[in-house]
Design a protein around this motif. Structure first.
Motif, PDB file in Angstrom:
ATOM      1  N   ALA A  19      50.175  75.782  30.465  1.00 23.72           N
ATOM      2  CA  ALA A  19      49.286  76.356  31.471  1.00 23.72           C
ATOM      3  C   ALA A  19      47.848  76.465  30.970  1.00 23.72           C
ATOM      4  O   ALA A  19      46.932  76.682  31.758  1.00 23.72           O
ATOM      5  N   GLN A  20      47.645  76.319  29.678  1.00 20.13           N
ATOM      6  CA  GLN A  20      46.308  76.443  29.115  1.00 20.13           C
ATOM      7  C   GLN A  20      45.419  75.265  29.508  1.00 20.13           C
ATOM      8  O   GLN A  20      45.890  74.153  29.757  1.00 20.13           O
ATOM      9  N   HIS A  21      44.115  75.513  29.516  1.00 22.55           N
ATOM     10  CA  HIS A  21      43.141  74.452  29.707  1.00 22.55           C
ATOM     11  C   HIS A  21      43.208  73.503  28.510  1.00 22.55           C
ATOM     12  O   HIS A  21      43.543  73.900  27.398  1.00 22.55           O
ATOM     13  N   GLU A  22      42.883  72.243  28.739  1.00 25.60           N
ATOM     14  CA  GLU A  22      42.947  71.253  27.660  1.00 25.60           C
ATOM     15  C   GLU A  22      42.044  71.642  26.493  1.00 25.60           C
ATOM     16  O   GLU A  22      42.375  71.390  25.331  1.00 25.60           O
ATOM     17  N   VAL A  23      40.901  72.235  26.771  1.00 26.18           N
ATOM     18  CA  VAL A  23      40.010  72.673  25.693  1.00 26.18           C
ATOM     19  C   VAL A  23      40.683  73.739  24.843  1.00 26.18           C
ATOM     20  O   VAL A  23      40.585  73.736  23.607  1.00 26.18           O
ATOM     21  N   GLU A  24      41.397  74.651  25.501  1.00 25.54           N
ATOM     22  CA  GLU A  24      42.087  75.718  24.762  1.00 25.54           C
ATOM     23  C   GLU A  24      43.202  75.147  23.897  1.00 25.54           C
ATOM     24  O   GLU A  24      43.433  75.622  22.776  1.00 25.54           O
ATOM     25  N   LYS A  25      43.900  74.138  24.399  1.00 34.48           N
ATOM     26  CA  LYS A  25      44.957  73.499  23.602  1.00 34.48           C
ATOM     27  C   LYS A  25      44.370  72.841  22.358  1.00 34.48           C
ATOM     28  O   LYS A  25      44.899  72.976  21.246  1.00 34.48           O
ATOM     29  N   ASN A  26      43.272  72.122  22.546  1.00 36.33           N
ATOM     30  CA  ASN A  26      42.644  71.451  21.405  1.00 36.33           C
ATOM     31  C   ASN A  26      42.078  72.454  20.410  1.00 36.33           C
ATOM     32  O   ASN A  26      42.142  72.250  19.194  1.00 36.33           O
ATOM     33  N   ALA A  27      41.530  73.551  20.920  1.00 38.77           N
ATOM     34  CA  ALA A  27      41.000  74.591  20.037  1.00 38.77           C
ATOM     35  C   ALA A  27      42.112  75.216  19.216  1.00 38.77           C
ATOM     36  O   ALA A  27      41.924  75.540  18.028  1.00 38.77           O
ATOM     37  N   ALA A  28      43.288  75.388  19.812  1.00 31.05           N
ATOM     38  CA  ALA A  28      44.420  75.958  19.086  1.00 31.05           C
ATOM     39  C   ALA A  28      44.820  75.064  17.923  1.00 31.05           C
ATOM     40  O   ALA A  28      45.130  75.546  16.821  1.00 31.05           O
ATOM     41  N   MET A  29      44.806  73.763  18.146  1.00 30.85           N
ATOM     42  CA  MET A  29      45.134  72.837  17.059  1.00 30.85           C
ATOM     43  C   MET A  29      44.075  72.878  15.964  1.00 30.85           C
ATOM     44  O   MET A  29      44.383  72.795  14.772  1.00 30.85           O
ATOM     45  N   ALA A  30      42.809  73.022  16.378  1.00 30.39           N
ATOM     46  CA  ALA A  30      41.737  73.089  15.387  1.00 30.39           C
ATOM     47  C   ALA A  30      41.856  74.350  14.534  1.00 30.39           C
ATOM     48  O   ALA A  30      41.579  74.323  13.329  1.00 30.39           O
ATOM     49  N   ARG A  31      42.311  75.454  15.144  1.00 29.52           N
ATOM     50  CA  ARG A  31      42.465  76.696  14.385  1.00 29.52           C
ATOM     51  C   ARG A  31      43.586  76.584  13.349  1.00 29.52           C
ATOM     52  O   ARG A  31      43.534  77.211  12.295  1.00 29.52           O
ATOM     53  N   VAL A  32      44.600  75.795  13.668  1.00 25.74           N
ATOM     54  CA  VAL A  32      45.667  75.556  12.687  1.00 25.74           C
ATOM     55  C   VAL A  32      45.083  74.910  11.433  1.00 25.74           C
ATOM     56  O   VAL A  32      45.541  75.152  10.312  1.00 25.74           O
ATOM     57  N   GLY A  37      36.082  80.995  15.169  1.00 26.65           N
ATOM     58  CA  GLY A  37      35.049  81.254  16.165  1.00 26.65           C
ATOM     59  C   GLY A  37      35.440  80.803  17.555  1.00 26.65           C
ATOM     60  O   GLY A  37      36.551  80.340  17.798  1.00 26.65           O
ATOM     61  N   HIS A  38      34.478  80.948  18.475  1.00 23.88           N
ATOM     62  CA  HIS A  38      34.702  80.614  19.872  1.00 23.88           C
ATOM     63  C   HIS A  38      34.341  79.147  20.128  1.00 23.88           C
ATOM     64  O   HIS A  38      33.543  78.549  19.413  1.00 23.88           O
TER      65      HIS A  38
END
Length: 229
Positions: A19-32, A37-38
């Protein structure tokens, strides 16, 4: 490459949320991978436009500037009909804005069809500018009206208010990544990716055909009023 070595290196996981926006999905992978930051969009340095493009913008701009238009989708069931876009351009003129069509060479035919069908002048810059030059045009616009495509995200990148027209795709996942936006959609039930969708008896692209120019113009007026507050 030994797969056992690869699997042993995967020591962190994220919970996938469709359900997340594609940007949020990619950001989650980057945080891994350690990013912090935002998520923020950063516009590149924009070039000056060629004299011909500058002249086209000046000739079509109204008292409230101009709106960029991009209605050719990557598939035909994501494209807004030329006649609807032409009627929109006529309505935008009544709001005090000229209309400028931008896009690649592949969008030029659609742009010419819109210009021919409209009772007001539409400046056609499709196929005449580089990507960064197109971004300059978007950055100088009062607003952008675009289907779910590259220009929608470019408008979000430079902070231009954007009215996004959605057909089969889910706007919750693919909407422009900005608060300066409005979504116009009939919320097709299938969320199909097949260009031969059969949402109604009229066939492919029915969900885009049902998007009325009046609804788009009303969304544009509301968005501009909110951005001026």
């Amino acid at each position: 490459f030994p797969y056992t070595t690869l699997f042993r290196s995967l020591t962190r996981m994220i919970r996938y949320d469709d359900a997340q926006h594609e940007v949020e999905k990619n950001a989650a992978m980057a945080r891994v991978l350690g990013a912090e930051g935002h998520v923020e969009l950063e516009s590149p340095r924009l070039p000056e436009l060629p004299p011909t493009a500058q002249g086209a913008l000046k000739s079509v701009a109204g008292p409230r500037g101009y709106v960029t238009l991009s209605v050719r989708g990557t598939k035909r069931n994501r494209t807004w009909p030329a006649r609807s876009a032409a009627v929109f351009a006529e309505g935008a003129a009544k709001l005090g804005m000229g209309t400028v069509y931008i896009g690649g060479e592949e969008a030029r035919q659609v742009a010419e069809e819109i210009a021919s069908a409209s009772l007001v002048r539409v400046a056609v810059l499709a196929g005449t500018l580089s990507l960064l030059e197109s971004l300059t045009v978007i950055a100088g616009a009062s607003a952008a009206v675009t289907v779910d495509s590259g220009p929608m995200h470019l408008a979000a990148l430079v902070g231009t208010p954007v009215v996004a027209l959605f057909g089969p795709a889910d706007p919750e996942k693919y909407r422009p990544w900005t608060t300066r936006s409005a979504i116009v959609s009939v919320r097709a039930p299938c969320e199909c990716v097949d260009p031969d969708c059969a949402f109604t008896a009229t066939g492919s692209g029915a969900c885009m055909i049902e998007l009325q120019p009046k609804a788009v113009l009303e969304a544009l007026a509301r968005l501009l009023a909110a951005c001026e507050l």
